[in-house]
Scaffold this active site. Structure first.
Site, mmCIF file in Angstrom:
data_model
loop_
_atom_site.group_PDB
_atom_site.id
_atom_site.type_symbol
_atom_site.label_atom_id
_atom_site.label_comp_id
_atom_site.label_asym_id
_atom_site.label_seq_id
_atom_site.Cartn_x
_atom_site.Cartn_y
_atom_site.Cartn_z
ATOM 1 N N LYS A 89 54.587 41.719 35.970
ATOM 2 C CA LYS A 89 53.764 42.382 36.983
ATOM 3 C C LYS A 89 54.559 42.334 38.277
ATOM 4 O O LYS A 89 54.813 41.266 38.825
ATOM 5 C CB LYS A 89 52.417 41.689 37.167
ATOM 6 C CG LYS A 89 51.549 42.440 38.178
ATOM 7 C CD LYS A 89 50.365 41.643 38.655
ATOM 8 C CE LYS A 89 49.685 42.408 39.789
ATOM 9 N NZ LYS A 89 48.670 41.597 40.478
ATOM 10 N N GLY A 150 41.812 40.081 46.777
ATOM 11 C CA GLY A 150 40.871 39.018 47.086
ATOM 12 C C GLY A 150 39.770 39.380 48.052
ATOM 13 O O GLY A 150 38.972 38.522 48.423
ATOM 14 N N ALA A 176 42.995 44.487 41.910
ATOM 15 C CA ALA A 176 42.688 43.962 43.241
ATOM 16 C C ALA A 176 41.461 44.614 43.874
ATOM 17 O O ALA A 176 41.293 45.830 43.831
ATOM 18 C CB ALA A 176 43.869 44.107 44.202
ATOM 19 N N GLY A 177 40.616 43.757 44.446
ATOM 20 C CA GLY A 177 39.476 44.203 45.237
ATOM 21 C C GLY A 177 38.144 44.216 44.518
ATOM 22 O O GLY A 177 37.103 44.252 45.165
ATOM 23 N N ASN A 198 40.847 38.676 39.206
ATOM 24 C CA ASN A 198 41.120 37.254 39.366
ATOM 25 C C ASN A 198 40.128 36.585 40.322
ATOM 26 O O ASN A 198 39.277 35.812 39.907
ATOM 27 C CB ASN A 198 42.559 37.036 39.861
ATOM 28 C CG ASN A 198 42.909 35.566 39.965
ATOM 29 O OD1 ASN A 198 42.570 34.782 39.089
ATOM 30 N ND2 ASN A 198 43.574 35.177 41.038
ATOM 31 N N THR A 199 40.215 36.913 41.613
ATOM 32 C CA THR A 199 39.431 36.185 42.622
ATOM 33 C C THR A 199 37.929 36.268 42.350
ATOM 34 O O THR A 199 37.209 35.271 42.513
ATOM 35 C CB THR A 199 39.724 36.733 44.027
ATOM 36 O OG1 THR A 199 41.132 36.673 44.265
ATOM 37 C CG2 THR A 199 39.012 35.919 45.092
#
Length: 248
Positions: A89, A150, A176-177, A198-199
């Site tokens: 990645k 995040g 992301a987001g 992830n986050t």
């Protein structure tokens, strides 16, 4: 796909990976190599015989750094038993405040890594022209951000992501987001091939439950895309036809 960062402990991470149903997990090569806080022993914490590792170049600010870290990631995957793993990645992020990827550095690094036999999964702004250039360079996917890393802001680049999905000849991974399962479903309903989350999982009050919810939403969104939604209409349309109704 899920990540390994920001979890409170390894047990929560392992439980979340299983609950999500994911088959690919990202690992920040630089943070593992330096035993950064929260990453000590990470490489040994997951059964890599069951999960495909996606080494990432998180923390790299230039193309040169990213290429070097990608090479380390490939060696790390081999040491952990994934001899055929050439995935990376690709992240080139010089901006410490908004964490937005550098398009020029990303393209430069991607071109070099493709030449070296990597399957490159580049993290990018939702830029359809850049996505096409990366595809032409030989990248295995393109990974447009929904909103900053995040942030939990959800999908803020819907129109551009939709263009990327419509024009790309490689899989599109929204990365992301995403903050909630409804946002995960929305991304898949647009026609994305996969998500990287992830986050939103790691920082949830109960990561494992959130991971399961994200996995279910991802599948539901994909099924909705394949089913084909009804057209949006300006006026109401009765669910029951008027023909055959009882009249006086």
């Amino acid at each position: 796909m899920t990540g390994t960062g920001k979890y409170r402990n390894f047990d929560q991470m392992r439980q979340s990976i299983v609950a999500s149903g994911c088959e690919i997990v990202t690992v920040a090569v630089r943070r593992v190599q330096t035993n950064a806080p929260g990453h000590e022993g990470l490489a040994e914490a997951i059964d890599w015989g069951k999960i495909w590792m996606l080494p990432n170049t998180a923390g790299c600010k230039t193309a040169e750094e990213a290429v070097r870290v990608a090479r380390l990631g490939r060696e790390m995957a081999k040491l952990l038993g994934q001899e055929d793993n050439n995935f990376v990645k690709l992240e080139v992020i010089p901006d410490p405040k908004y964490l937005l990827p550098d398009p020029i550095g990303t393209l430069e690094a991607a071109e070099q890594l493709v030449q070296e036999g990597f399957a490159v999964l580049p993290y990018i702004n939702a830029d359809p022209l850049l996505a096409k250039r990366l595809e032409e360079a030989g990248c295995a996917t393109v990974m447009p951000l929904g909103s900053p890393i995040g942030s939990g802001q959800g999908i803020k680049n819907t129109a551009n992501i939709q263009i990327i999905i419509e024009t790309a000849q490689v899989p599109v991974v929204v990365d992301a987001g995403i903050g909630t399962p409804s946002e995960a479903a929305q991304a898949m309903e647009l026609g994305a091939d996969a998500l990287l989350i992830n986050t939103a999982i790691a920082q949830a009050e109960n990561p494992a439950i959130m991971a399961r919810a994200m996995g279910m939403a991802t599948e539901a969104g994909r099924m909705a895309f394949l089913a084909g939604r009804i057209p949006v209409k300006t006026y109401a349309s009765p669910s029951s036809p008027l023909t055959g109704t009882i009249t006086n």
